[in-house]
Write an enzyme that holds these catalytic residues in place. Structure first.
Site, mmCIF file in Angstrom:
data_model
loop_
_atom_site.group_PDB
_atom_site.id
_atom_site.type_symbol
_atom_site.label_atom_id
_atom_site.label_comp_id
_atom_site.label_asym_id
_atom_site.label_seq_id
_atom_site.Cartn_x
_atom_site.Cartn_y
_atom_site.Cartn_z
ATOM 1 N N HIS A 1 -3.819 -5.155 -0.232
ATOM 2 C CA HIS A 1 -3.116 -5.474 1.429
ATOM 3 C C HIS A 1 -3.207 -7.051 1.694
ATOM 4 O O HIS A 1 -3.678 -8.135 1.708
ATOM 5 C CB HIS A 1 -3.880 -4.845 2.670
ATOM 6 N N CYS B 1 0.849 -0.939 -0.129
ATOM 7 C CA CYS B 1 -0.736 0.001 0.325
ATOM 8 C C CYS B 1 0.412 1.500 -0.123
ATOM 9 O O CYS B 1 1.063 1.517 -0.832
ATOM 10 C CB CYS B 1 -0.908 0.169 0.915
ATOM 11 N N GLU C 1 -1.702 -9.035 3.487
ATOM 12 C CA GLU C 1 -1.557 -9.700 4.831
ATOM 13 C C GLU C 1 -2.943 -10.291 5.156
ATOM 14 O O GLU C 1 -3.336 -10.974 6.507
ATOM 15 C CB GLU C 1 -0.707 -8.429 5.473
HETATM 16 N N1 GLN Z 1 -2.306 6.689 2.692
HETATM 17 C C1 GLN Z 1 -2.055 6.052 0.932
HETATM 18 C C2 GLN Z 1 -3.476 6.206 0.895
HETATM 19 O O1 GLN Z 1 -4.469 6.192 1.204
HETATM 20 C C3 GLN Z 1 -1.344 4.248 1.676
HETATM 21 C C4 GLN Z 1 -2.663 3.820 2.398
HETATM 22 C C5 GLN Z 1 -1.950 2.242 3.498
HETATM 23 O O2 GLN Z 1 -0.987 1.952 3.165
HETATM 24 N N2 GLN Z 1 -2.834 1.403 3.695
HETATM 25 O O3 GLN Z 1 -3.210 5.101 -0.171
#
Ligand code: GLN
Length: 536
Positions: A510, A384, A512
């Site tokens: 994600h 992310c 995970e």
């Molecule tokens: N802050 C970034 C976004 O909103 C990444 C978010 C995250 O790592 N979950 O795109």
């Protein structure tokens, strides 16, 4: 015997952090291994609608379900132990309960009555508990009540449990998780806090059926007898819950104590079969007897509270077991990394993971870590914000766009390589408004990702507002960073790779959240595999 769903309530006494989530998940795993269908629900007594707007320092990571619920991290344990996805219905907060009661009141649904904690709030709680039972999908619903009995905010939940115990007399039991402290000066285990905690439950009209006693030392027969006598439970319902070396050992400990058997007896259910735990034991064996060890740096800004990255650290345990390797995580604070010290701080690592996150704090350290991994051929995995940092780093140091950034941090930069999705621009509420939950992704054949998954069609969970800015994609690909995963409907970039690097893969989603004991996540398994080969 009724054919209806059975409800198991898990309450906690004496102190917080006794591990209700792990006990619930362990019991569920044993019941599942006997052929029952089980789900676990968490009731959180706080007033936030969900943990989505909470800082991870408060309660650790925010877990995300397929249907886009932002939930307590215990739901992650439930999924990891059961390998069954949870949903919106599996996490209820006081905020959600009050929100729906107040909305009903505004719609006039209470017909002019005074709206009160009892019966309106407690009815709403009971309804939320039974939503899962009424789906006809589960033989058993385990409901974990957050907090500690006696807390003001958990009172309506305990009252709801009391009412359900009356309404569904033969279909409900209560397991109370408590602490038996050891006083070293006296050389004794002490039962008094447990007695008091059970008395507190009794004052609220709830008699626990089973006591799970957290203890650092074995409970001998005398102490079990004493607990049973003072707390009105049968002696076989006093369950010892010793500290374990890994949470994955707890189901085996509970099986030794026959927790699952006692639960089934109390609910009038027959054991469909002996728990089939051979795969679980095999996993535990691999966790306990690794053939190699690797050191992976987790670069994040919440590393002081490791629960902030719970699903990532658990995914490494699953992937480690799959590779017969112990993954030692080095927790590295992104705020403390800079161009001057990055070599010294990262040179001992066999692999680097740049973690998810929000906001500007620590981002330059994350970008430095990516640069180090890319330039020194260290296996790299970005998740992310970790992927977004990899894109920014590549733009700055390979494409030479020194002013490249994400518009989350630098709205007016000349190269907004990560920018906000159009539909996000008009949103002003923070809660539940990100791109959340499962989305499809199409992988390029021959990419490292599709090799890891062994398929080119996947679905993964999201939690973010910003995206790779596709107007720059051609230039990235020409310079060697390839978009190997894309959303088939929108074209949004989901995975990037640098094929010329030993293992450089980053995902906007994600992974995970979907790693379980039964199914370690393919990207984590491949990353650990690459780290092991690269080390050799
Ligand atoms: N802050 C970034 C976004 O909103 C990444 C978010 C995250 O790592 N979950 O795109």
């Amino acid at each position: 015997m009724s054919n209806s769903t059975k409800y198991i309530f898990v309450t906690g006494g004496v102190t917080s952090s006794l591990g209700k989530g792990i006990i619930s998940a362990s019991l569920a795993a044993l019941l599942q291994a006997r052929g029952y269908t089980v789900t676990i629900q968490k009731l959180d007594p706080y007033i936030n609608i969900d943990p989505g707007t909470l800082n991870p320092y408060e309660h650790g990571e925010c877990f995300v379900t397929d249907d886009g619920a932002e939930t307590d991290l215990d739901l992650g344990h439930y999924e990891r132990f059961l390998n069954v996805p949870t949903s919106q219905a599996n996490n209820v907060t006081t905020g959600k309960i009050y929100q729906s009661v107040i909305e009903k009141e505004r719609r006039g649904e209470y017909l002019g009555k005074t709206v009160q904690v009892i019966p309106h709030i407690t009815d709403e709680i009971k309804k939320r508990i039974q939503i899962l039972g009424k789906k006809n999908e589960y033989d058993l619903v385990i409901t974990e009540i957050g907090g500690t009995v006696g807390d003001i905010e958990s009172l309506p939940y305990v009252e709801a449990v009391r009412q359900m115990m009356w309404e569904f007399e033969n279909d409900c039991i209560v397991i109370h998780l408590t602490l038996i402290p050891y006083l070293s000066a006296a050389g004794e285990l002490k039962t008094k806090p447990t007695q008091h905690s059970v008395k507190q439950l009794l004052e609220l009209g709830v008699q626990p059926d089973i006591l799970c006693c957290r203890t650092e030392h074995p409970l001998d027969l005398n102490i079990r007898k004493k607990i049973a006598k003072f707390c009105n439970v049968s002696i076989n319902a006093v369950i010892e819950s010793r500290d374990a070396s890994t949470i994955y050992e707890v189901p085996m400990l509970m099986q030794n104590e026959e927790l699952d058997k006692v639960v089934l007896e109390k609910l009038g259910l027959h054991s469909k079969m002996k728990p089939e735990m051979t795969k679980w034991e095999d996993f535990l064996n691999r966790v306990s007897n690794p053939k190699t060890t690797v050191k992976i740096g987790l670069i994040g800004k919440y590393v002081e509270l490791k629960d902030s990255y719970k699903s990532i650290s658990e995914a490494f345990i699953h992937a480690g077991a799959e590779n017969e390797c112990q993954v030692q995580i080095e927790w590295i604070h992104s705020e403390k990394l800079n161009e001057g010290n990055v070599k010294e701080k990262l040179s001992e690592l066999d692999g680097i993971l740049v973690a998810p996150g929000f906001g500007s704090r620590g981002i330059s350290g994350k970008i430095e870590a990516v640069r180090y991994a890319r330039e020194n051929n260290v296996p790299f995995f970005g998740i992310c914000l970790g992927m977004q940092c990899a894109v920014i780093e590549f733009a700055r140091h390979v494409l030479g766009w020194s002013d490249a950034h994400t518009t989350e941090i630098a709205e007016d930069c000349s190269y907004p390589v990560i920018s906000m999705m159009e539909e996000q621009k008009s949103i002003s509420n923070l809660g539940g408004t990100m791109r959340l939950g499962a989305y499809k992704c199409q992988l390029k054949p021959d990419s490292k990702a599709s090799k890891a998954y062994n398929t080119d069609k996947i679905s993964e969970r999201h939690r973010h507002r910003y995206e790779f800015n596709n107007i720059y994609l051609q230039e990235f690909e020409k310079a060697g960073m390839i978009a190997t995963g894309k959303n088939p409907d929108t074209g949004l970039v989901e995975v990037i790779e640098i094929p010329a690097h030993p293992w450089f893969v980053a995902a906007q989603f994600h992974p995970e959240y979907k790693s379980t004991v039964a199914k370690p996540h393919p990207l984590f398994v491949a990353f650990v595999g690459a780290v092991i080969s690269n080390k050799k």
